[in-house]
Enzyme design. Structure first.
Site, mmCIF file in Angstrom:
data_model
loop_
_atom_site.group_PDB
_atom_site.id
_atom_site.type_symbol
_atom_site.label_atom_id
_atom_site.label_comp_id
_atom_site.label_asym_id
_atom_site.label_seq_id
_atom_site.Cartn_x
_atom_site.Cartn_y
_atom_site.Cartn_z
ATOM 1 C CB SER A 122 -1.155 0.415 1.281
ATOM 2 O OG SER A 122 -1.974 -1.561 1.503
ATOM 3 C CG HIS A 143 -2.985 -0.892 -3.619
ATOM 4 N ND1 HIS A 143 -4.159 -0.162 -3.425
ATOM 5 C CD2 HIS A 143 -2.912 -1.617 -2.387
ATOM 6 C CE1 HIS A 143 -4.369 -0.173 -2.028
ATOM 7 N NE2 HIS A 143 -3.326 -1.088 -1.410
ATOM 8 C CD GLU A 155 -4.964 2.589 -6.306
ATOM 9 O OE1 GLU A 155 -5.032 3.834 -6.312
ATOM 10 O OE2 GLU A 155 -4.467 1.785 -5.024
ATOM 11 C CG ASN A 193 -3.960 3.262 0.840
ATOM 12 O OD1 ASN A 193 -5.042 2.960 1.046
ATOM 13 N ND2 ASN A 193 -3.233 1.941 0.957
HETATM 14 N N1 LIG Z 1 -5.668 -4.309 5.606
HETATM 15 C C1 LIG Z 1 -5.550 -3.800 4.496
HETATM 16 O O1 LIG Z 1 -6.689 -2.771 4.437
HETATM 17 C C2 LIG Z 1 -4.840 -3.537 3.270
HETATM 18 C C3 LIG Z 1 -5.588 -2.889 1.608
HETATM 19 C C4 LIG Z 1 -4.692 -2.719 0.285
HETATM 20 C C5 LIG Z 1 -3.558 -3.588 0.817
HETATM 21 N N2 LIG Z 1 -2.846 -4.165 1.970
HETATM 22 C C6 LIG Z 1 -1.606 -4.507 2.171
HETATM 23 O O2 LIG Z 1 -1.526 -5.589 2.178
HETATM 24 C C7 LIG Z 1 -0.360 -6.308 2.516
HETATM 25 C C8 LIG Z 1 -0.986 -7.412 3.245
HETATM 26 O O3 LIG Z 1 -1.722 -7.025 4.381
HETATM 27 P P1 LIG Z 1 -2.657 -7.303 5.215
HETATM 28 O O4 LIG Z 1 -3.685 -6.853 6.181
HETATM 29 O O5 LIG Z 1 -3.197 -8.828 4.479
HETATM 30 O O6 LIG Z 1 -1.738 -8.751 6.374
HETATM 31 P P2 LIG Z 1 -1.395 -9.614 7.469
HETATM 32 O O7 LIG Z 1 -0.778 -8.777 9.117
HETATM 33 O O8 LIG Z 1 -3.836 -9.864 7.694
HETATM 34 O O9 LIG Z 1 -1.399 -10.698 6.573
HETATM 35 C C9 LIG Z 1 0.273 -10.700 6.535
HETATM 36 C C10 LIG Z 1 0.269 -12.296 6.750
HETATM 37 O O10 LIG Z 1 1.609 -12.777 6.686
HETATM 38 C C11 LIG Z 1 2.082 -13.968 6.346
HETATM 39 N N3 LIG Z 1 3.911 -13.751 6.383
HETATM 40 C C12 LIG Z 1 4.079 -13.046 7.010
HETATM 41 N N4 LIG Z 1 5.814 -12.921 6.558
HETATM 42 C C13 LIG Z 1 5.833 -14.237 5.817
HETATM 43 C C14 LIG Z 1 6.594 -14.762 4.916
HETATM 44 N N5 LIG Z 1 7.910 -14.659 5.090
HETATM 45 N N6 LIG Z 1 5.964 -15.832 4.412
HETATM 46 C C15 LIG Z 1 4.533 -15.544 3.776
HETATM 47 N N7 LIG Z 1 3.458 -15.398 4.617
HETATM 48 C C16 LIG Z 1 4.376 -14.454 5.502
HETATM 49 C C17 LIG Z 1 1.617 -13.548 7.826
HETATM 50 O O11 LIG Z 1 1.348 -14.958 9.092
HETATM 51 C C18 LIG Z 1 0.244 -13.413 7.485
HETATM 52 O O12 LIG Z 1 -0.968 -14.017 7.845
HETATM 53 C C19 LIG Z 1 0.488 -5.132 2.860
HETATM 54 O O13 LIG Z 1 0.948 -5.438 2.148
HETATM 55 C C20 LIG Z 1 -0.761 -4.409 3.406
HETATM 56 O O14 LIG Z 1 -0.173 -2.717 2.934
HETATM 57 C C21 LIG Z 1 -3.617 -4.278 2.816
#
Ligand SMILES: NC(=O)c1ccc[n+]([C@@H]2O[C@H](COP(=O)([O-])OP(=O)(O)OC[C@H]3O[C@@H](n4cnc5c(N)ncnc54)[C@H](O)[C@@H]3O)[C@@H](O)[C@H]2O)c1
Length: 293
Positions: A122, A143, A155, A193
């Site tokens: 993000s 994204h 995106e 964002n």
């Molecule tokens: N939550 C939102 O609203 C949102 C929206 C768009 C984009 N994003 C982006 O998406 C990404 C993930 O966000 P999220 O909210 O799903 O996070 P989250 O914390 O819910 O999930 C992350 C997952 O990654 C896993 N993980 C960590 N290290 C790892 C590795 N080395 N190999 C494999 N898995 C691994 C963790 O165990 C966890 O299950 C981020 O970059 C975030 O910025 C989030």
């Protein structure tokens, strides 16, 4: 599409990863989901099963299609070697540059040389994430929006080294997934964002300053602006920990005060009121009623 290009890897199956995996499997791709936590894989599998069961109930797919997806198309693993047939890998691990560089470097060892690596970051630079990948010309931003299994927007962002071929293949892939794609420059927050983080912080500030209740601000935004969700309903989906992290990441890069998280964000994180994932955010879940009004 060739047999080989029918495999997609999803790295990380938290809030975003599970939604992206659902989108991929629903579009017919064999989808390999990797996480370092078995509990995350188990939770994601249960979430996907529930989601597809609802789709069957709503008549959006047959029970047989659901069984095929859950039994064959979606596979869950802690081993990066399972990515050996993937033409696309989408990472959705923690928003941390080192972690993202590490997962792409690991995927680089296991994937065919033509595999494209897409990041769901993000706020981080696609170019910086690509620097750890061993194949920077094949790294691109995709994204997805929360919840990915429902929202159509993706995106697409090129890093400095992303090749034309990678961009074109990504657009084709995104359309095959059934998503709506927009092309953005590599700027903090991309399009969505840039607007929504500042807007949500403004709504929190208005609430903190006593303008109106959480419920009435949500109602005003939904019924006056036509948004499908009010800002506080959306924040409870996003998670206050994510709002805090993303706000600070954008503020530190853009230096515009509208991105700076209001004090209530940090207080709610400290209290564990993260939103739906902890059962309590601006609203309580599992029972009716609101916090803080
Ligand atoms: N939550 C939102 O609203 C949102 C929206 C768009 C984009 N994003 C982006 O998406 C990404 C993930 O966000 P999220 O909210 O799903 O996070 P989250 O914390 O819910 O999930 C992350 C997952 O990654 C896993 N993980 C960590 N290290 C790892 C590795 N080395 N190999 C494999 N898995 C691994 C963790 O165990 C966890 O299950 C981020 O970059 C975030 O910025 C989030």
């Amino acid at each position: 599409m060739s047999e080989k290009s029918k495999y997609v890897g999803v790295l990380g199956c938290g809030t975003m990863g599970v939604g992206i995996a659902i989108v991929s499997a629903r579009a017919g791709f064999n989808t390999i989901v990797i996480d370092t936590q078995q509990s995350a894989l188990d939770q994601a599998a249960a979430f996907a099963d529930k989601f597809f069961a609802k789709s069957v109930k709503k008549g959006k797919m047959s029970a047989q299609q659901k069984d095929e997806i859950m039994g064959e198309k979606l596979t869950w693993s802690m081993n990066y070697d399972a990515l050996d047939k993937c033409s696309f890998v989408i990472e959705a691990v923690f928003e941390d540059l080192e972690v993202k560089q590490k997962v792409f470097s690991q995927a680089n060892e296991s994937c065919p040389k033509e595999t494209i690596f897409a990041t769901n970051t993000s706020t981080l630079s696609i170019t910086s994430i690509a620097a750890g990948s061993g194949r920077p010309e094949q790294v691109i931003g995709m994204h997805f929006c929360l919840p990915a299994q429902v929202m159509k927007l993706v995106e697409v962002t090129r890093g400095l080294q992303t090749s034309d071929d990678t961009f074109n293949r990504t657009v084709e892939f995104g359309e095959t997934l059934g998503q709506v794609l927009v092309n953005t420059k590599e700027r903090p927050g991309f399009i969505l964002n840039h607007f929504i983080v500042a807007f949500n912080n403004d709504c929190i500030r208005a609430y903190e300053n006593g303008l109106a209740s959480v419920e009435d601000i949500d109602k005003a935004v939904k019924h006056g602006l036509g948004y499908p969700m009010g800002p506080f309903e959306l924040l409870d989906y996003i998670g206050m920990d994510t709002q805090l992290r993303v706000s600070l990441a954008l503020f530190n890069q853009i230096h515009d005060h509208s991105f700076y998280p209001p004090p209530l964000v940090k207080r709610m994180v400290d209290a564990g009121f993260l939103g739906r994932k902890t059962g309590r955010g601006f609203y309580k879940y599992g029972e009716s009623g609101m916090f803080g009004t």
